[in-house]
Motif scaffolding. Structure first.
Motif, short mmCIF file in Angstrom:
data_model
loop_
_atom_site.label_atom_id
_atom_site.label_comp_id
_atom_site.label_asym_id
_atom_site.label_seq_id
_atom_site.Cartn_x
_atom_site.Cartn_y
_atom_site.Cartn_z
N ARG A 175 0.83 -1.21 0.00
CA ARG A 175 0.00 0.00 0.00
C ARG A 175 0.86 1.26 0.00
O ARG A 175 0.60 2.20 -0.73
CB ARG A 175 -0.92 -0.01 1.22
N GLU A 193 -6.55 -0.26 0.53
CA GLU A 193 -6.87 0.19 1.89
C GLU A 193 -8.23 -0.36 2.34
O GLU A 193 -8.40 -0.79 3.49
CB GLU A 193 -6.86 1.71 1.95
N LYS A 216 -6.51 3.27 9.89
CA LYS A 216 -7.02 4.55 9.40
C LYS A 216 -6.05 5.68 9.71
O LYS A 216 -5.86 6.59 8.90
CB LYS A 216 -8.40 4.83 10.01
N PHE A 219 -3.19 5.38 7.20
CA PHE A 219 -3.60 5.86 5.87
C PHE A 219 -3.67 7.38 5.82
O PHE A 219 -3.40 7.99 4.78
CB PHE A 219 -4.96 5.27 5.50
#
Length: 273
Positions: A175, A193, A216, A219
């Motif tokens: 990612r 994600e 979260k 990210f």
């Protein structure tokens, strides 16, 4: 001698003999030549005057047109200059906002990292305390056997949790590589994600470690990328590696806590008996 002031037939004088048949015709020729010359002079004067008037008119119109064009160009120049200055001021303001935002992100990331480091130290201390307690109970005989059996029972949970974290680490590496890539589509990263969040919600360990909230946060805040020439995916990311170490410590602590709760709850004693 000739009178130069009064040459014969040069001055225009009335014919003293009248206009009889035998009268001299010199004066008539003088009048015949004078009229065209006067007409030509008058025409030239009128033509010159009209030409000068037209020239003045054209010149005045030209000056007027030049003045209008000049004023229009000056107005446009001022408007363009004002617009450029306004755009430059707006861009400068937006740049300053972005600088402040980046500064805020850096401070928040530093604060978050410090907090995670403190929690990591705390978990490390708890781990050491549990290890000491485990060694003490192991040395105490029967209690040691009970604790050992409890740890063996929780070992399966520990292996599953560790495998989940290893898989999650691999997904986070991919990612972050997608985030740092200049050619990989943004939609592809967002799909990665989304899949990770769905997976940790379904996993029991996800609820135990609160992985959804931590992911979260990664990210949103982890924007660290290595240099453009980097080919090692694991060099990307910063906050994600702190979280991974934090989760691994949590898994170790949870293993001992679950074993301790099992011992204190009497589950292992009844099973041994």
């Amino acid at each position: 001698m000739n009178n130069l002031n009064d040459p014969p037939r040069w001055n225009i004088q009335p014919d003293p003999r009248g206009r009889g048949a035998g009268a001299a015709d010199g004066n008539q020729w003088n009048y015949a030549l004078l009229v065209p010359m006067l007409g030509l002079a008058a025409f030239r004067w009128i033509w010159t005057r009209e030409s000068q008037r037209e020239i003045q008119k054209v010149k005045a119109q030209y000056d007027k047109d030049v003045s209008i064009i000049k004023n229009d160009m000056e107005v446009r120049y001022r408007e363009t200059l004002t617009e450029r200055r306004r755009a430059a001021a707006t861009l400068e303001l937006e740049l300053e906002k972005e600088r402040q935002r980046v500064k805020g992100y850096k401070q928040a990331l530093i604060s978050q990292s410090q907090q995670l480091m403190e929690e990591r130290k705390h978990l490390q201390q708890e781990r050491e305390t549990l290890e000491e307690e485990k060694q003490r109970l192991v040395k105490s005989g029967a209690a040691g056997a009970v604790l050992h059996h409890a740890l063996e029972r929780e070992n399966n949970w520990y292996k599953r949790a560790t495998a989940t974290l290893m898989e999650l680490e691999s997904q986070l590496v991919e990612r972050q590589n997608a985030f740092c890539s200049l050619i990989q589509p943004r939609d592809q990263r967002l799909e990665m994600e989304k899949n990770m969040l769905l997976k940790v919600v379904k996993e029991p360990i996800g609820a135990d470690l609160d992985l959804e909230s931590d992911l979260k946060d990664i990210f949103k805040r982890d924007k660290h990328c290595a240099d453009l020439l980097n080919i090692d995916k694991r060099k990307n990311g910063s906050l994600m590696w702190v979280y991974l170490k934090y989760w691994q410590l949590q898994v170790t602590v949870q293993k001992h806590k679950r074993a301790e709760e099992a011992v204190l709850g009497g589950k292992i004693q009844s099973h041994i008996k």
